[in-house]
Design an enzyme around this catalytic site. Sequence first.
Site, mmCIF file in Angstrom:
data_model
loop_
_atom_site.group_PDB
_atom_site.id
_atom_site.type_symbol
_atom_site.label_atom_id
_atom_site.label_comp_id
_atom_site.label_asym_id
_atom_site.label_seq_id
_atom_site.Cartn_x
_atom_site.Cartn_y
_atom_site.Cartn_z
ATOM 1 N N SER A 1 0.870 -1.116 -0.010
ATOM 2 C CA SER A 1 -0.020 -0.015 -0.049
ATOM 3 C C SER A 1 0.863 1.259 0.083
ATOM 4 O O SER A 1 1.737 1.349 0.933
ATOM 5 C CB SER A 1 -0.836 0.191 1.304
ATOM 6 N N ARG A 2 0.779 2.002 -0.982
ATOM 7 C CA ARG A 2 1.736 3.114 -1.190
ATOM 8 C C ARG A 2 1.263 4.447 -0.218
ATOM 9 O O ARG A 2 2.038 5.298 -0.120
ATOM 10 C CB ARG A 2 1.801 3.807 -2.654
#
Length: 508
Positions: A370-371
């Site tokens: 998850s950025r």
Amino acid sequence: MSEVSMTELSKELRHAITALETSGDIQEVGVVVRVGDGVAWVHGLRKAGYSEVLEIETEDGVVEAFALNLLEDEIGAVLLGEDAAVKAGQSVKLKGTILDVPVGPELLGRVVDPLGRPLDGGSAIKTKQRGIVEREAAGVMDRKSVHEPLMTGIMSIDAMFPIGRGQRELIIGDRQTGKTAIAIDTMINQAKQNTGVVNVYVAIGQKLSKIARLIDRLKQEGVMDQTIIVATSPSDPASLLYLAPYAATAMGEYFRDNAQHALMIYDDLTKHAVAYRQMSLLLRRPPGREAYPGDVFYLHSRLLERSAKLSDELGAGSLTALPIIETQAGDISAYIPTNVISITDGQIFLETDLFNQGIRPAISAGLSVSRVGGAAQTPAVKSVSGNLKLGLSQFRELASFAQFGSDLDEATKKQIERGQRLTELLKQPQYQPLSVWKQTASIMAVTNGYFDSVPAEAIKDAQAALLTKLWADSEKQMKELDAGAKPSEDIQKLIEKTAKAAAKGFED
């Protein structure tokens, strides 16, 4: 082509086109030159714009289409209905509107097609507003950074790959690995936790039986009242499959623009890309890699770019996207998967091997990311899940290495045993999303070693015992923890004491 001999057809068309050009109406009126496979080619209408609605006058009434190819001499228009009544020589007019759909709270609880027509046998939907199907995405200055958590209720996601409101997180994996299950559990969790988030589920070319089962389940779980379902089946024309995600996004944007929150689920964008490829080939656009047209990246980027967290000046509403992509033999380096990975803010990759081993949800700790990360994580879960992803990845590496040798040092043995307990803990049945306090207490019990004396196969029983005891004896403190704040020292001690007591009942 319509059933007229070529000589007659060319005569008819020559007369129609000549009459059109001499009358000077070529800007406002057009004529169908040829038609087939859901695409009509129209001469004239030089004022037509991209995505503008055209009205073709047939013997059975008006058939609508929208302009997709704007060439020098003719327009490639995609029909919004059956092409049986459309024939060469028929006149075409501009409707004077861009393609739009009904939007508003009246759609909640309903199942509609991409044009907003009801499919659930209910009454016609009358909304006060209409939304443009293809809108420009909000600019950088209209946005705010993603910081509010969107809890999925799935422990492995909320702990390792947190999703925030306004984020775009891709769910990717082979067929039958539980991609839709993750999306449905996230929808159920919004209702269970009373978050007020509106769900918009888009079925792109899905079997009607699958959609019917989904609707029944959502009704059973009490989620349907805050859900809009936009459905298309494999038998629908490619134009409807192409429009479905854009139309649904317009419906979701209504809530975002009115200071509310909406969750978009696109199931799935692989079928969407295939429908667009079919339309593009019929419109004579040059094919490129895997026969997709060159602008297939733009197809999904302009769709997913509309998901955003709006600035406070615009009401601070949000639109979160969970697009789904189907891979073949786990190949995430294929054309469409890599395109969508590069557009989104992270991906949850589901592995077939893990799924077949019974580890469900079958989330790969190594390939998922998850950025947005900790910026949108609930403080309570964040406080206990720091090394979870690293620990799980290391365990899976060690486990594959350890099966070849029996002489393992104590530290490695402990790491493997802890990894086995974590793996068991993160298994979660479908339709059972967990609240914040349940996730926090469960993770704390395993990662802090309170369950080290519990054999891996009894971890789920020990977890159930811990949660039951905590709720029975300390409901007030658990409600406090459920608010999402970092657990106080007293709550930590309470969980430690209860976990150690629960573990005693499951020791070897």
